[in-house]
Design an enzyme around this catalytic site. Sequence first.
Site, PDB file in Angstrom:
ATOM      1  N   HIS A   1      -3.517   7.208   1.919  1.00  0.00           N
ATOM      2  CA  HIS A   1      -3.852   5.862   1.437  1.00  0.00           C
ATOM      3  C   HIS A   1      -5.232   5.503   1.996  1.00  0.00           C
ATOM      4  O   HIS A   1      -5.534   5.794   3.149  1.00  0.00           O
ATOM      5  CB  HIS A   1      -2.799   4.869   1.922  1.00  0.00           C
ATOM      6  CG  HIS A   1      -3.183   3.456   1.655  1.00  0.00           C
ATOM      7  ND1 HIS A   1      -3.507   3.021   0.388  1.00  0.00           N
ATOM      8  CD2 HIS A   1      -3.341   2.378   2.480  1.00  0.00           C
ATOM      9  CE1 HIS A   1      -3.836   1.736   0.454  1.00  0.00           C
ATOM     10  NE2 HIS A   1      -3.746   1.330   1.709  1.00  0.00           N
TER      11      HIS A   1
ATOM     12  N   ASN B   1     -10.001  -0.223  -0.905  1.00  0.00           N
ATOM     13  CA  ASN B   1      -8.542  -0.139  -0.860  1.00  0.00           C
ATOM     14  C   ASN B   1      -7.976  -0.706  -2.170  1.00  0.00           C
ATOM     15  O   ASN B   1      -8.038  -1.912  -2.397  1.00  0.00           O
ATOM     16  CB  ASN B   1      -8.040  -0.940   0.350  1.00  0.00           C
ATOM     17  CG  ASN B   1      -6.535  -0.867   0.518  1.00  0.00           C
ATOM     18  OD1 ASN B   1      -5.821  -0.392  -0.361  1.00  0.00           O
ATOM     19  ND2 ASN B   1      -6.049  -1.359   1.639  1.00  0.00           N
TER      20      ASN B   1
ATOM     21  N   CYS C   1       0.817  -1.222   0.000  1.00  0.00           N
ATOM     22  CA  CYS C   1       0.000   0.000   0.000  1.00  0.00           C
ATOM     23  C   CYS C   1       0.848   1.268   0.000  1.00  0.00           C
ATOM     24  O   CYS C   1       0.345   2.345  -0.307  1.00  0.00           O
ATOM     25  CB  CYS C   1      -0.946  -0.011   1.191  1.00  0.00           C
ATOM     26  SG  CYS C   1      -2.161  -1.326   1.033  1.00  0.00           S
TER      27      CYS C   1
HETATM   28  O1  UT7 Z   1      -3.889  -1.150   3.424  1.00  0.00           O
HETATM   29  C1  UT7 Z   1      -2.949  -1.949   4.086  1.00  0.00           C
HETATM   30  C2  UT7 Z   1      -3.039  -1.799   5.544  1.00  0.00           C
HETATM   31  N1  UT7 Z   1      -4.277  -2.352   6.038  1.00  0.00           N
HETATM   32  C3  UT7 Z   1      -4.990  -1.642   6.904  1.00  0.00           C
HETATM   33  O2  UT7 Z   1      -4.643  -0.546   7.237  1.00  0.00           O
HETATM   34  C4  UT7 Z   1      -6.216  -2.322   7.471  1.00  0.00           C
HETATM   35  C5  UT7 Z   1      -6.231  -2.190   8.963  1.00  0.00           C
HETATM   36  N2  UT7 Z   1      -7.341  -2.887   9.606  1.00  0.00           N
HETATM   37  C6  UT7 Z   1      -8.622  -2.499   9.455  1.00  0.00           C
HETATM   38  O3  UT7 Z   1      -8.918  -1.611   8.698  1.00  0.00           O
HETATM   39  C7  UT7 Z   1      -9.648  -3.152  10.350  1.00  0.00           C
HETATM   40  O4  UT7 Z   1      -8.996  -3.925  11.317  1.00  0.00           O
HETATM   41  C8  UT7 Z   1     -10.669  -4.046   9.598  1.00  0.00           C
HETATM   42  C9  UT7 Z   1     -11.614  -3.189   8.788  1.00  0.00           C
HETATM   43  C10 UT7 Z   1      -9.939  -5.038   8.695  1.00  0.00           C
HETATM   44  C11 UT7 Z   1     -11.521  -4.821  10.604  1.00  0.00           C
HETATM   45  O5  UT7 Z   1     -12.130  -3.918  11.523  1.00  0.00           O
HETATM   46  P1  UT7 Z   1     -12.045  -4.125  13.098  1.00  0.00           P
HETATM   47  O6  UT7 Z   1     -12.814  -3.050  13.705  1.00  0.00           O
HETATM   48  O7  UT7 Z   1     -10.584  -4.226  13.464  1.00  0.00           O
HETATM   49  O8  UT7 Z   1     -12.781  -5.469  13.295  1.00  0.00           O
HETATM   50  P2  UT7 Z   1     -12.259  -6.839  13.940  1.00  0.00           P
HETATM   51  O9  UT7 Z   1     -11.381  -7.555  12.985  1.00  0.00           O
HETATM   52  O10 UT7 Z   1     -11.767  -6.570  15.321  1.00  0.00           O
HETATM   53  O11 UT7 Z   1     -13.610  -7.597  14.063  1.00  0.00           O
HETATM   54  C12 UT7 Z   1     -14.687  -7.142  14.928  1.00  0.00           C
HETATM   55  C13 UT7 Z   1     -15.828  -8.121  14.802  1.00  0.00           C
HETATM   56  C14 UT7 Z   1     -15.416  -9.571  14.963  1.00  0.00           C
HETATM   57  O12 UT7 Z   1     -16.448 -10.261  15.599  1.00  0.00           O
HETATM   58  P3  UT7 Z   1     -16.380 -10.573  17.185  1.00  0.00           P
HETATM   59  O13 UT7 Z   1     -15.131 -11.378  17.372  1.00  0.00           O
HETATM   60  O14 UT7 Z   1     -16.334  -9.232  17.849  1.00  0.00           O
HETATM   61  O15 UT7 Z   1     -17.635 -11.334  17.411  1.00  0.00           O
HETATM   62  C15 UT7 Z   1     -15.278 -10.051  13.554  1.00  0.00           C
HETATM   63  O16 UT7 Z   1     -15.476 -11.444  13.429  1.00  0.00           O
HETATM   64  O17 UT7 Z   1     -16.399  -8.022  13.499  1.00  0.00           O
HETATM   65  C16 UT7 Z   1     -16.395  -9.297  12.867  1.00  0.00           C
HETATM   66  N3  UT7 Z   1     -16.169  -9.127  11.433  1.00  0.00           N
HETATM   67  C17 UT7 Z   1     -17.153  -8.872  10.579  1.00  0.00           C
HETATM   68  N4  UT7 Z   1     -18.472  -8.731  10.721  1.00  0.00           N
HETATM   69  C18 UT7 Z   1     -19.201  -8.463   9.630  1.00  0.00           C
HETATM   70  C19 UT7 Z   1     -14.988  -9.154  10.764  1.00  0.00           C
HETATM   71  N5  UT7 Z   1     -15.195  -8.923   9.458  1.00  0.00           N
HETATM   72  C20 UT7 Z   1     -16.530  -8.745   9.318  1.00  0.00           C
HETATM   73  C21 UT7 Z   1     -17.345  -8.472   8.215  1.00  0.00           C
HETATM   74  N6  UT7 Z   1     -18.674  -8.326   8.421  1.00  0.00           N
HETATM   75  N7  UT7 Z   1     -16.853  -8.335   6.960  1.00  0.00           N
END
Ligand code: UT7
Length: 330
Positions: free
Chosen positions: A255, A285, A114
């Site tokens: 980004h 992204n 990225c």
């Molecule tokens: O570009 C390169 C660099 N990459 C980045 O900068 C990305 C950085 N990370 C992020 O942007 C975020 O971490 C994500 C958008 C990928 C995920 O968001 P988050 O707020 O960190 O969510 P999480 O992974 O902590 O998940 C929270 C909850 C989980 O459920 P529980 O364990 O709380 O029950 C996940 O299983 O949301 C659930 N979850 C989803 N729910 C609905 C994860 N993905 C999804 C989804 N739809 N697509």
Amino acid sequence: MKKLRAAITSVGHYVPEKILSNAELEKMVETNDEWIRTRTGISERRVLENGATSDLAVPAVQMCLKNRGISPEEIDVIIFATVTPDMFFPATACVLQEKIGAKKAFGFDVSAACSGFVYAITLGTQFIETGAYKKVLVVGADKMSAIVDYTDRNTCILFGDAGGAVLLEPSEDESLGILDHRLYSDGTGGDFLYMKGGGSLNPPSHATVDNKLHYIYQDGKAVFKVAVVGMADVSAEIMERNNLKGEDIDWLVPHQANLRIIDATANRMGLDKSKVMININKYGNTTAATIPLCLSEWWHAGKIKKGQNLVLASFGAGYTWGAVLVKWAY
Ligand code: UT7
């Protein structure tokens, strides 16, 4: 002696027509529009149905050259940032060279995920500042749909396909152009965001395919924690190094990985949201393409003016991150 300064003298972009909406993703994985929009800021992304990453770059470059009124034969260097090259080799820069007819140029690819565009534009700047070359094309393009697992809700909601390009030339006015840059990497990030299959570590085999090693893996939570700090830190650093305050910056060009990371960076810089380029809602992204895609969209909308201060900032796999300070020259 007068310092040679590199300036962006043209911009171009391309997004494929096919839209993949949150509603469509709801039918593919266990997710919902509300979650995707509130956690990431994304409503839809684009997918290239036929063709490869070079096909995202060709129209972007053609727009860029047309805009400047120059022919492909005038290009000296092509630097192509991507993590989805058409093939391992030859370089996608060479594929692009052939497709656009940039017969005089040499070219190579840059792999910084990225942060690819921020790395590539910093490299291109060196070629101009040394006086070695006069027309450097810097391309960021990725066909992320080629390496996304559309059964993995952690990643498939995030990524899209696009291409963007800028032309670097010696600045006519020494006070305008690429004024500063800071690049970083930290290899400990390799455990959290990667594609393990296909390279010399895990050459393609039935097992690598069965184990889905040819898809992106991301530990989103881990990456988020460092990205939110890294992108804000490097943006603040480039401002401090150049004695700039929030009110001196006209545009943050971040980004587009997550709207919450972008907001945190803007807050840290003391910037109003109206000064932040955001199109993650439309495209998700697009990895190396996000920054040139923003620059080109905003320039074509007449929103970037000569003399304005722009900070380009990114964070991505590696980890890699960085920022570039630009005083707009055209
Ligand atoms: O570009 C390169 C660099 N990459 C980045 O900068 C990305 C950085 N990370 C992020 O942007 C975020 O971490 C994500 C958008 C990928 C995920 O968001 P988050 O707020 O960190 O969510 P999480 O992974 O902590 O998940 C929270 C909850 C989980 O459920 P529980 O364990 O709380 O029950 C996940 O299983 O949301 C659930 N979850 C989803 N729910 C609905 C994860 N993905 C999804 C989804 N739809 N697509």
